[in-house]
Each structure stands twice: as C-alpha cells, then as structure tokens.
Write a protein that holds these residues in place. Structure first.
Motif, PDB file in Angstrom:
ATOM      1  N   ARG A   1       2.913   2.569  -3.376  1.00 19.55           N
ATOM      2  CA  ARG A   1       2.351   3.215  -4.561  1.00 19.55           C
ATOM      3  C   ARG A   1       3.146   4.484  -4.854  1.00 19.55           C
TER       4      ARG A   1
ATOM      5  N   ASP B   1       5.788   1.429   6.214  1.00 18.52           N
ATOM      6  CA  ASP B   1       5.952   2.664   5.445  1.00 18.52           C
ATOM      7  C   ASP B   1       7.412   2.993   5.170  1.00 18.52           C
TER       8      ASP B   1
ATOM      9  N   HIS C   1       0.827  -1.203   0.000  1.00 20.23           N
ATOM     10  CA  HIS C   1       0.000   0.000   0.000  1.00 20.23           C
ATOM     11  C   HIS C   1       0.865   1.257   0.000  1.00 20.23           C
ATOM     12  N   TYR C   2       1.843   1.331   0.895  1.00 19.67           N
ATOM     13  CA  TYR C   2       2.689   2.520   0.994  1.00 19.67           C
ATOM     14  C   TYR C   2       3.640   2.665  -0.187  1.00 19.67           C
TER      15      TYR C   2
ATOM     16  N   ALA D   1       5.978  10.766  -1.373  1.00 21.32           N
ATOM     17  CA  ALA D   1       5.759  11.529  -0.141  1.00 21.32           C
ATOM     18  C   ALA D   1       6.662  11.027   0.977  1.00 21.32           C
TER      19      ALA D   1
ATOM     20  N   ASP E   1       2.832   7.622  -5.651  1.00 18.90           N
ATOM     21  CA  ASP E   1       2.620   8.911  -4.996  1.00 18.90           C
ATOM     22  C   ASP E   1       2.923   8.839  -3.505  1.00 18.90           C
ATOM     23  N   ARG E   2       2.556   7.722  -2.867  1.00 19.56           N
ATOM     24  CA  ARG E   2       2.862   7.565  -1.443  1.00 19.56           C
ATOM     25  C   ARG E   2       4.371   7.418  -1.234  1.00 19.56           C
ATOM     26  N   HIS E   3       5.007   6.670  -2.121  1.00 22.27           N
ATOM     27  CA  HIS E   3       6.452   6.480  -2.021  1.00 22.27           C
ATOM     28  C   HIS E   3       7.180   7.813  -2.162  1.00 22.27           C
TER      29      HIS E   3
END
Length: 410
Positions: free
Chosen positions: A98, A354, A95-96, A104, A100-102
């Motif tokens: 992805r 994360d 999940h983390y 961030a 865009d999350r990566h």
C-alpha cells in the motif's frame, strides 16, 4: 579446522560478508555446495541500482491483478500448484505494498541503496575487477506516452526525495544513443547514477579471489549439516567456528527452519538466454522494455535477455514460457541473432513480504547471523550488506541503522 566465522552461501551477499569479515581481522570460511557465483548471482541483469530506493511492490489496482490472475502476462507468471502455499505470503506482500507503507519502507531501504555504488566500487578496485564495470546508467524505454509520463513523474519524485538522478530522452535522443533499437520506441529514462557489470558471475568470482587473497578460505560443503555452536561438513572435513552467517539466498529458510525459525521467505524465479547481435548491431547499456517486462543487457557472453518474475516453488522444474513469449518481441526491439546457450538459465530471487532483506543477529542462538532476502537487489546490495553485517558482528559503528532489517520484525 577452526575459524572465527563460517559464512554459508557463495553468492554476492555471502561473498561480500566474507570479504568484510576477513578485512576486519577475523578468520573466515566460506562454504557452499558450488563454487562462488554459480546460483542466483550468476543470472541477473548486472545492474547496480542506485535508483532502486523503492523496492518492487505488489500491484494493488484491480486491472493489473486481474491480468496477472489470468496467468498470461508477459512479465509475471505463476504455477497454479504453488498458489496454496504462496497465497499467505502474497497477501502480506500486497499488504505492505500500500502506498503509505511502501513509502515508509523506502525510507529505510534507501539507506542501503544510497551506498550501493560506493561499496561496489571499493570492492571492484580492491579485487582488480574494473574491466567488468560499466558506468553511465541504464535505460527504461517506453512504447506509450502514458507510461512514459507516469514513469517520469515517479523519477521526479524519487529525485526530490532521495536524489535519484535521471535524464529524459525523447525518440531522437534515444536513437542517437541506441541506434539499433526499434524506432517504435517513443523515448526513455536513463538512471545516470547506476552502474552495471558485463558478467555478474565473474564479479562474484573476483570478490571471492580477493577474499582468498586476504587469507580467507573457500570450501565446498553442505549447509544442511550446520550444527550449533557452530560446525558444518565440507569436502575437506568438518569445520568448527565461533560464529555462523546464513546467506543462502532462496534456500536460507531451509537452513533457518532446521534451527527453529519461521521466517517468511518466498522466491521470484527468472530466466535468461544469451544471443548474438545481428549485422554488427551494438547495445551500449542495459535496456528495460518496461511495458512488456523484459531486459536486454550487453554481457561478455553476448546479449542477455532476462525475463520478469515466475511465482513457483523454489526447486520446481523449469518452465521458461515467459522467455518463449518475449523472445519474438525482443527480436523486434533489438536485432538478436542466434541463441548461445544450450537451455535457458533459471534463477531464484529470495523475497520477504515487506520487500526488505533480513540482516542481523538471530533471536534465539548466540553468534548466529542472517543476511538474505534481497529479492531483485542481491547484486546491488551485496557489498553494503557485507559491510553492515561485519560491522555489527565486530561491534563497530554500522554504516546504516540496522534496526529496520532485523529478523524479529516478523
């Protein structure tokens, strides 16, 4: 025996925390079941990764996931028996990861990474460990133009976003730099701002001796005996302290769970073996064979071959099948000679879903602090983590914003 702080964990992170607290005038006891540097910090590739602004993500493309699911990949293996417990963690990791999350996550993670070289060099100078330091970077080598071009695009993006310096080497330049490497390699990227060390264990020991020279004390003891507020059993007797730091790497969740915390921590296990170099061959810098998934590094003991990741229970028996699978490939890439170790070494990298470490105060206990979960970058981030946590504990202005690394983010 009374101290201001007891630090549990004698790896790179725990020793660095202890050094920085002692430097700031606290009396510190460092406690572990072994002498400093003899667990996870013993067996890494020795890199201080200034380029590592993007922590290692979980693959999200179907082809790679299918390859890993077959459990025959050279870079990642898993124990089927461990999967029921690991799947919830792996889902959160996926999940983390992805894009865009990566990205961030990288914005926060990079604040630590940007200080890794300067903070290590400061401790290396203070501890007299300059002989262990190798400057000039490390190499990521390629077997296909497609992989090489993709890695160069990543490097260019990291350079634009975070100032990550690199050189691109064609085949001829690579042969001039590393003439003993296979001519089947098409080229390389050199991350020029990174450092490496010839003996990670010796570096931790040097930092630990520096800690003692500052007045700190090292004890063999059992972190499982930690009791609020705060005491722990050692071979020299019971220690009492005003504050406690849990920096136990892959075993940190055991200690925190006893105190009522449920932090998501898993391990990526890895193996290494040392070899002689045949016929006077020389390896000048660490080399990652990125498409296969192993690293060869010149170390004080010989050429160290390190594997990728093994997903398994933390203390499950060793299964060094990856090492057996990559050794023939590594021998074809560089003329490795005889094995120098009696058996492969097994280490454990403590990971959060994360991809960022836990650094900061516990939520429900006064004067309890956490410093763990650094995954592949425990050696890289040890000194800056030590400085950040020490500054938080003494009320000084922290070197970076600690908010992204707080324990209660989960």
């Amino acid at each position: 025996m009374k101290f201001d702080t007891v630090v549990l964990g004698g790896g790179m992170v725990g020793v660095s925390v202890a050094v920085h607290l002692q430097k700031r005038g606290l009396s510190v006891a460092l406690v572990d079941r072994k002498a400093p540097g003899n667990e996870t910090s013993f067996g890494n590739a020795g890199l201080i990764q200034r380029e590592g602004v993007y922590p290692y993500a979980f693959p999200r493309d179907a082809a790679t996931l299918l390859r890993y699911a077959r459990n025959r990949s050279l870079d990642v293996r898993y124990h089927a028996s461990a999967m029921p417990k690991l799947l919830p963690f792996l889902y959160r990791y996926w999940h983390y990861s992805r894009a865009d999350r990566h990205a961030a996550i990288a914005r926060s993670y990079s604040t630590l990474i940007e200080h890794c070289i300067s903070e290590h060099r400061a401790l290396i100078g203070a501890s007299g460990a300059q002989a262990l330091l190798r400057t000039g970077g490390w190499l990521k080598v390629f077997r296909s133009a497609r992989k090489q071009d993709a890695a160069r695009r990543d490097a260019e993006r990291w350079n634009a976003e975070y100032g990550v310096a690199f050189d691109a080497l064609d085949a001829a330049q690579l042969r001039r730099d590393e003439p003993a490497l296979s001519h089947a390699l098409l080229g390389a990227l050199r991350y020029t701002d990174a450092d490496s060390v010839s003996d990670p264990n010796a570096l931790v020991i040097a930092y630990a001796r520096h800690f003692e020279a500052l007045g700190g004390r090292i004890f063999i003891g059992d972190a499982a005996t930690l009791e609020p507020q705060w005491s722990v059993d050692t071979e020299a007797g019971r220690i009492d302290a005003h504050a406690a730091v849990i920096a136990l790497g892959p075993w940190s969740d055991v200690a925190t769970a006893r105190l009522g915390y449920r932090l998501p921590l898993a391990v990526k296990r890895g193996y290494h073996m040392h070899y002689t170099a045949q016929d006077g061959a020389r390896l000048n810098q660490p080399v990652l064979d990125t498409e296969i998934g192993y690293m060869i590094t010149p170390m004080a003991r010989g050429i160290r071959l390190t594997t990728g990741a093994e997903l398994a229970a933390c203390d499950a028996p060793a299964t060094p099948v990856q090492l057996a699978a990559i050794e023939p490939i590594a021998r074809a890439t560089f003329p490795l000679g005889a094995r120098l170790d009696e058996r492969p070494w097994l280490g454990r990298r403590p990971c959060t879903p994360d991809m960022m470490p836990v650094i900061g105060p516990a939520q429900r206990h006064k004067d309890l602090w956490f410093a763990f979960g650094h995954a592949h970058h425990g050696l890289t981030l040890g000194p800056v983590t030590g400085r950040l946590l020490a500054e938080m504990m003494v009320g000084a202005t922290p070197i970076v914003d600690p908010f992204p690394f707080r324990a209660d983010r989960f």
